[in-house]
Design a protein around this motif. Sequence first.
Motif, PDB file in Angstrom:
ATOM      1  N   LYS A  60       0.832  -1.223   0.000  1.00  0.00           N
ATOM      2  CA  LYS A  60       0.000   0.000   0.000  1.00  0.00           C
ATOM      3  C   LYS A  60       0.859   1.263   0.000  1.00  0.00           C
ATOM      4  CE  LYS A  60      -4.157  -1.892   0.421  1.00  0.00           C
ATOM      5  NZ  LYS A  60      -4.653  -2.460  -0.774  1.00  0.00           N
ATOM      6  N   GLU A  75       3.893   1.723   1.179  1.00  0.00           N
ATOM      7  CA  GLU A  75       4.844   1.884   2.280  1.00  0.00           C
ATOM      8  C   GLU A  75       6.259   1.456   1.894  1.00  0.00           C
ATOM      9  OE1 GLU A  75       4.556   3.124   5.641  1.00  0.00           O
ATOM     10  OE2 GLU A  75       2.885   4.025   4.568  1.00  0.00           O
ATOM     11  N   SER A  92       0.116   1.309   7.160  1.00  0.00           N
ATOM     12  CA  SER A  92      -0.275   2.482   6.374  1.00  0.00           C
ATOM     13  C   SER A  92      -1.735   2.839   6.616  1.00  0.00           C
ATOM     14  CB  SER A  92      -0.033   2.205   4.891  1.00  0.00           C
ATOM     15  OG  SER A  92      -0.526   3.270   4.108  1.00  0.00           O
ATOM     16  N   ASN A  93      -2.599   1.841   6.596  1.00  0.00           N
ATOM     17  CA  ASN A  93      -4.030   2.093   6.810  1.00  0.00           C
ATOM     18  C   ASN A  93      -4.286   2.660   8.201  1.00  0.00           C
ATOM     19  OD1 ASN A  93      -4.761   1.208   4.260  1.00  0.00           O
ATOM     20  ND2 ASN A  93      -5.184  -0.863   4.939  1.00  0.00           N
ATOM     21  N   ASN A  94      -3.690   2.048   9.223  1.00  0.00           N
ATOM     22  CA  ASN A  94      -3.923   2.498  10.592  1.00  0.00           C
ATOM     23  C   ASN A  94      -3.289   3.860  10.871  1.00  0.00           C
ATOM     24  OD1 ASN A  94      -5.477   0.283  11.253  1.00  0.00           O
ATOM     25  ND2 ASN A  94      -3.764  -0.868  12.077  1.00  0.00           N
ATOM     26  N   ARG A  95      -2.138   4.098  10.269  1.00  0.00           N
ATOM     27  CA  ARG A  95      -1.459   5.371  10.487  1.00  0.00           C
ATOM     28  C   ARG A  95      -2.209   6.520   9.815  1.00  0.00           C
ATOM     29  NH1 ARG A  95       4.590   4.769   9.563  1.00  0.00           N
ATOM     30  NH2 ARG A  95       3.917   4.584   7.432  1.00  0.00           N
ATOM     31  N   SER A  96      -3.023   6.211   8.810  1.00  0.00           N
ATOM     32  CA  SER A  96      -3.750   7.264   8.097  1.00  0.00           C
ATOM     33  C   SER A  96      -5.073   7.646   8.769  1.00  0.00           C
ATOM     34  CB  SER A  96      -3.992   6.851   6.645  1.00  0.00           C
ATOM     35  OG  SER A  96      -4.892   5.757   6.595  1.00  0.00           O
ATOM     36  N   PRO A 155      -7.288   9.716  10.917  1.00  0.00           N
ATOM     37  CA  PRO A 155      -7.038  11.109  11.335  1.00  0.00           C
ATOM     38  C   PRO A 155      -6.661  11.267  12.809  1.00  0.00           C
ATOM     39  CG  PRO A 155      -8.958  11.022   9.918  1.00  0.00           C
ATOM     40  CD  PRO A 155      -8.547   9.593  10.188  1.00  0.00           C
ATOM     41  N   GLN A 183      -3.070  10.193  13.194  1.00  0.00           N
ATOM     42  CA  GLN A 183      -2.157  11.196  12.628  1.00  0.00           C
ATOM     43  C   GLN A 183      -1.993  12.377  13.582  1.00  0.00           C
ATOM     44  OE1 GLN A 183      -3.907  12.136   8.812  1.00  0.00           O
ATOM     45  NE2 GLN A 183      -2.483  10.771   7.759  1.00  0.00           N
TER      46      GLN A 183
END
Length: 181
Positions: A65, A67, A131-135, A137, A140
Amino acid sequence: MKNNPLGNDRPPAGSGNKANCIAAKKHRRERMFETGDIRLLMLHFLQQRSAHGYELIKAIEELSKGEYTPSASIIYPNLTFLEDQGLVLANQEEGGKKQYTITAEGVVLLNQQDELLATVTERLHSLAILSNNRSIPEMQRAINNIRSALNLRLAKGPIEQETLYKITDALDRATKEIERS
């Protein structure tokens, strides 16, 4: 894994002693994949369909994804190596591009490496989940807040020993809570 034709004579990257990895990060970024891991991924994608080097880069990037994206300087020399080993064939197309196809020998070798392939693809899937979890909001915001607070404090000048202990203790407590969640 001695004498592995793909070039991995040690465990996959990221599976070693954590203390050594942390110390190494002071001087260089930890290598995401060993050379043989990349070659194995390339054979995996070529088993699915013939491809150009750029398409292999994109396939690996998509699996993570976005990363992890191997550079052309990683992919093309490894394609040449796989071709020299008789594991892939390169067909020259108009315009100078090469289309790569896995050979029967490449398929046999790939099938012998099922366990390692599963480990390598799982690492890419983990990056995609990251990537999904870090995005998210809220995630972040929290990451940026801790980074900003820490950077602002560190930029104020020399840190007294007592303050250093307070900061590292707070970070350690937060880390422990996150790890146990």
